[in-house]
Design an enzyme around this catalytic site. Structure first.
Site, PDB file in Angstrom:
ATOM      1  N   ASP A  84      -7.921  -5.413   0.022  1.00  0.00           N
ATOM      2  CA  ASP A  84      -8.373  -6.098  -0.733  1.00  0.00           C
ATOM      3  C   ASP A  84      -8.008  -7.557  -0.954  1.00  0.00           C
ATOM      4  O   ASP A  84      -8.653  -8.410  -1.741  1.00  0.00           O
ATOM      5  CB  ASP A  84      -8.086  -5.447  -2.097  1.00  0.00           C
ATOM      6  CG  ASP A  84      -9.100  -4.320  -2.331  1.00  0.00           C
ATOM      7  OD1 ASP A  84     -10.079  -4.327  -1.838  1.00  0.00           O
ATOM      8  OD2 ASP A  84      -8.372  -3.390  -3.306  1.00  0.00           O
TER       9      ASP A  84
ATOM     10  N   HIS B 289       0.903  -1.260   0.200  1.00  0.00           N
ATOM     11  CA  HIS B 289       0.000   0.096  -0.078  1.00  0.00           C
ATOM     12  C   HIS B 289       0.893   0.995   0.001  1.00  0.00           C
ATOM     13  O   HIS B 289       1.917   1.198   0.486  1.00  0.00           O
ATOM     14  CB  HIS B 289      -1.072   0.014   1.220  1.00  0.00           C
ATOM     15  CG  HIS B 289      -2.052   0.963   1.162  1.00  0.00           C
ATOM     16  ND1 HIS B 289      -1.929   2.257   1.408  1.00  0.00           N
ATOM     17  CD2 HIS B 289      -3.343   0.884   0.421  1.00  0.00           C
ATOM     18  CE1 HIS B 289      -3.061   2.983   1.204  1.00  0.00           C
ATOM     19  NE2 HIS B 289      -3.983   1.895   0.574  1.00  0.00           N
TER      20      HIS B 289
HETATM   21  N1  CMC Z   1       4.113  -7.598  -4.842  1.00  0.00           N
HETATM   22  C1  CMC Z   1       5.346  -7.576  -5.103  1.00  0.00           C
HETATM   23  N2  CMC Z   1       6.259  -6.430  -4.946  1.00  0.00           N
HETATM   24  C2  CMC Z   1       5.444  -5.312  -4.491  1.00  0.00           C
HETATM   25  C3  CMC Z   1       4.165  -5.422  -4.474  1.00  0.00           C
HETATM   26  C4  CMC Z   1       3.489  -6.368  -4.567  1.00  0.00           C
HETATM   27  N3  CMC Z   1       2.180  -6.526  -4.420  1.00  0.00           N
HETATM   28  N4  CMC Z   1       3.905  -3.950  -4.117  1.00  0.00           N
HETATM   29  C5  CMC Z   1       4.890  -3.111  -3.903  1.00  0.00           C
HETATM   30  N5  CMC Z   1       6.041  -4.139  -4.177  1.00  0.00           N
HETATM   31  C6  CMC Z   1       7.403  -3.684  -4.377  1.00  0.00           C
HETATM   32  C7  CMC Z   1       7.851  -2.957  -5.630  1.00  0.00           C
HETATM   33  O1  CMC Z   1       8.206  -3.828  -6.655  1.00  0.00           O
HETATM   34  C8  CMC Z   1       8.667  -2.064  -5.225  1.00  0.00           C
HETATM   35  O2  CMC Z   1       9.943  -2.799  -5.129  1.00  0.00           O
HETATM   36  P1  CMC Z   1      11.655  -2.018  -5.351  1.00  0.00           P
HETATM   37  O3  CMC Z   1      11.638  -1.215  -4.150  1.00  0.00           O
HETATM   38  O4  CMC Z   1      12.675  -3.210  -5.288  1.00  0.00           O
HETATM   39  O5  CMC Z   1      11.595  -1.404  -6.741  1.00  0.00           O
HETATM   40  C9  CMC Z   1       8.398  -1.549  -3.534  1.00  0.00           C
HETATM   41  O6  CMC Z   1       7.881  -2.855  -3.357  1.00  0.00           O
HETATM   42  C10 CMC Z   1       7.785  -0.466  -3.448  1.00  0.00           C
HETATM   43  O7  CMC Z   1       6.385  -0.575  -4.415  1.00  0.00           O
HETATM   44  P2  CMC Z   1       5.886   0.674  -5.190  1.00  0.00           P
HETATM   45  O8  CMC Z   1       5.238   0.118  -6.577  1.00  0.00           O
HETATM   46  O9  CMC Z   1       6.932   1.781  -5.293  1.00  0.00           O
HETATM   47  O10 CMC Z   1       4.863   1.377  -4.122  1.00  0.00           O
HETATM   48  P3  CMC Z   1       3.628   2.067  -4.407  1.00  0.00           P
HETATM   49  O11 CMC Z   1       3.475   2.833  -3.003  1.00  0.00           O
HETATM   50  O12 CMC Z   1       3.751   3.024  -5.582  1.00  0.00           O
HETATM   51  O13 CMC Z   1       2.255   1.149  -4.603  1.00  0.00           O
HETATM   52  C11 CMC Z   1       0.331  -0.061  -4.747  1.00  0.00           C
HETATM   53  C12 CMC Z   1       1.492   0.999  -3.894  1.00  0.00           C
HETATM   54  C13 CMC Z   1      -0.634  -0.585  -3.644  1.00  0.00           C
HETATM   55  C14 CMC Z   1       0.291  -0.040  -6.116  1.00  0.00           C
HETATM   56  C15 CMC Z   1       1.458  -1.607  -4.804  1.00  0.00           C
HETATM   57  O14 CMC Z   1       1.984  -1.946  -3.550  1.00  0.00           O
HETATM   58  C16 CMC Z   1       0.872  -2.722  -5.424  1.00  0.00           C
HETATM   59  O15 CMC Z   1       0.604  -2.726  -6.687  1.00  0.00           O
HETATM   60  N6  CMC Z   1       0.101  -3.725  -4.875  1.00  0.00           N
HETATM   61  C17 CMC Z   1      -0.778  -4.767  -5.416  1.00  0.00           C
HETATM   62  C18 CMC Z   1      -2.083  -4.169  -6.173  1.00  0.00           C
HETATM   63  C19 CMC Z   1      -2.956  -3.780  -4.831  1.00  0.00           C
HETATM   64  O16 CMC Z   1      -3.219  -4.792  -3.906  1.00  0.00           O
HETATM   65  N7  CMC Z   1      -3.539  -2.838  -4.698  1.00  0.00           N
HETATM   66  C20 CMC Z   1      -4.625  -2.427  -3.732  1.00  0.00           C
HETATM   67  C21 CMC Z   1      -4.359  -1.102  -2.786  1.00  0.00           C
HETATM   68  S1  CMC Z   1      -5.232  -1.240  -1.340  1.00  0.00           S
HETATM   69  C22 CMC Z   1      -6.831  -0.745  -1.982  1.00  0.00           C
HETATM   70  C23 CMC Z   1      -7.007   0.465  -2.489  1.00  0.00           C
HETATM   71  O17 CMC Z   1      -6.773   1.518  -1.641  1.00  0.00           O
HETATM   72  O18 CMC Z   1      -7.488   0.744  -3.472  1.00  0.00           O
END
Ligand code: CMC
Length: 431
Positions: free
Chosen positions: A366, A308
């Site tokens: 989720d 998140h």
């Molecule tokens: N699986 C594997 N690796 C992950 C995941 C994941 N679900 N989420 C983040 N990472 C890794 C990412 O690859 C990155 O690694 P590195 O630092 O080595 O490059 C690190 O963790 C930080 O990730 P980010 O993408 O920079 O983080 P963000 O804050 O931009 O993204 C997120 C947050 C929710 C989009 C992401 O965690 C994600 O894609 N999660 C899966 C989708 C999901 O479950 N979304 C629902 C969110 S809660 C409901 C809502 O509010 O809508």
């Protein structure tokens, strides 16, 4: 606001400028850099708004490090176990919990707005039978603006309130109609003798030839899920609603924009993606393979329902849902226990894996919500629609707050232009 300031020094030309520090009730303060470009001639760059507060808001507070979520100051754990969804909707919209009289009156107003204009059905009929319900929801909610445009003065609090009521009342009716269209059944009109959640289940599962009495457990579970999804401060879809609304646009069109933003798998679309992922994993023995895929930078696969932007701890909503999952799966006939067991196993392994621990990736809301929706008989392509029904309350609360703020200005970010430098037009014969 306080008297505190922050000095920003430009190390290139040695100039310094002071900027006010805005402090909220709780949470980190923010430097007001709105005059930075005028003073110093440069912008700030913050892709994904990792460190940018876009507004002042009194609606929802999140402490991501400690897993805290408050609606108008009330902990989500208390609201989830003690309040009804419409009570929470009132709280988010008006700022205080309603007393008995206020709640009855609010419930009556919302109930009176649940029907749709009959002509709206023509929009539904225009969709192919297998259209995704989120596409239908987005289109039909947007089309509400065609029915309520001339009558709405967004600068008048009275019209803003009516628009908010209409959206809270009509989005569930449209959502259920989108489902009925998808499965080829006639639309069920709302029943005003039922409570909000029970009426939604009725519109989903009753048919003209067979009545449906929503069970208490199903209604309770839906009430809880709706409360947990009702608001989450400046997330992508809420920010979209605010940005669209900042130009003075029609609120129904703004909420349609929010629905579009919610649909993506990184946001509200994750609940559908989680169940697809669990089905794809299929068996506990395959969990390590998928954990490896999630860790592989060359593989686009991510563990859906994990991570998140704000929570760097267990999402408090996920904690609550996890508990309820146990209860629902024990009591609901036909619930998908194997998928829940698989989810628990996946969670257990990920929570102890160095990759996830280092990055503070925990299950989010989720990860479990789809399992409960499945147990209630709600199909996967409706999961994000369910999220949208609940989040409508948050969207209209933020839109109302923004529109009531005399300091509201049109949202207009700047950019770092990286295109070609000025050049002369070349006639087509010379290209
Ligand atoms: N699986 C594997 N690796 C992950 C995941 C994941 N679900 N989420 C983040 N990472 C890794 C990412 O690859 C990155 O690694 P590195 O630092 O080595 O490059 C690190 O963790 C930080 O990730 P980010 O993408 O920079 O983080 P963000 O804050 O931009 O993204 C997120 C947050 C929710 C989009 C992401 O965690 C994600 O894609 N999660 C899966 C989708 C999901 O479950 N979304 C629902 C969110 S809660 C409901 C809502 O509010 O809508």
């Amino acid at each position: 606001m306080t008297e505190k300031t922050v000095t920003i020094t430009n190390n290139v030309d040695g100039t310094s400028h002071e900027y006010p520090l805005h402090e909220g009730t709780i949470g980190p303060p923010a430097v007001d850099i709105s005059a930075l470009y005028r003073d110093a001639g440069f912008f700030t760059y913050d892709p994904g708004f990792m460190a940018t507060a876009s507004c002042h808001s009194a609606i929802t507070y999140i402490d991501g490090e400690h897993g805290v979520l408050l609606y108008r100051g009330y902990p989500i754990e208390q609201l989830a176990t003690k309040a009804s969804f419409l009570e929470v909707a009132y709280l988010l919209l008006y700022g205080e919990l309603p007393n008995e009289r206020e709640l009855v009156s609010f419930e009556r107003v919302i109930t009176q707005h649940t029907m749709l204009n009959e002509n709206l059905k023509n929009f539904l009929d225009g969709f192919h039978y297998d259209a995704h319900p989120m596409a239908i929801l987005c289109g039909v909610v947007g089309s509400l603006s065609a029915f309520y445009h001339e009558s709405i003065d967004v600068n008048d609090p009275h019209y803003r309130e009516i628009s908010a009521h209409r959206l809270i009342a009509k989005v569930p009716t449209i959502a259920a109609a989108a489902y009925k269209h998808n499965i080829g059944e006639p639309i069920m009109y709302p029943r005003n003798d039922l409570r909000y959640g029970a009426n939604f289940l009725y519109m989903m599962f009753a048919t003209p030839c067979e009545d449906y009495e929503p069970g208490l457990l199903a209604e309770k579970a839906l009430n809880l899920l709706f409360i947990l999804h009702a608001d989450h401060e400046q997330n992508a879809s809420t920010s979209t609603v605010r940005l669209a609304g900042s130009s003075g646009a029609n609120p129904f069109a703004c909420v349609a924009a929010g629905i579009a933003s919610l649909w993506g798998p990184a946001h509200g679309g994750a609940n559908e993606a989680v169940l697809d992922m669990l089905t794809q994993i299929g068996d506990v023995s395959s969990v390590p393979k998928f954990i490896d895929k999630a860790k592989d930078k060359d593989d686009p696969f991510r563990l859906m329902g994990f991570g998140h932007r704000v929570y760097k701890n267990y999402d408090p909503r996920a904690k609550i849902i996890r508990e309820v999952c146990h209860q629902v799966l024990e009591e609901m006939p036909g619930a998908d226990n194997p998928l829940f067991e698989l989810a628990l196993e996946l969670e257990e392994i990920a929570l102890h894996d160095e990759y996830f621990v280092e990055r503070k990736l925990y299950p989010n809301v989720d990860f479990y919500s789809g399992i409960i929706y499945s147990a209630l008989g709600i199909p996967r392509n409706m999961f994000t629609v369910m999220f949208a029904v609940a989040r409508t309350v948050g969207w209209v609360s933020h839109w109302t707050e923004m529109m009531s703020d005399p300091g509201n200005r049109i949202g207009r970010p700047r950019q770092i232009y990286c295109g070609p430098e000025p050049r002369d037009y070349v006639p087509i014969s010379k290209r």
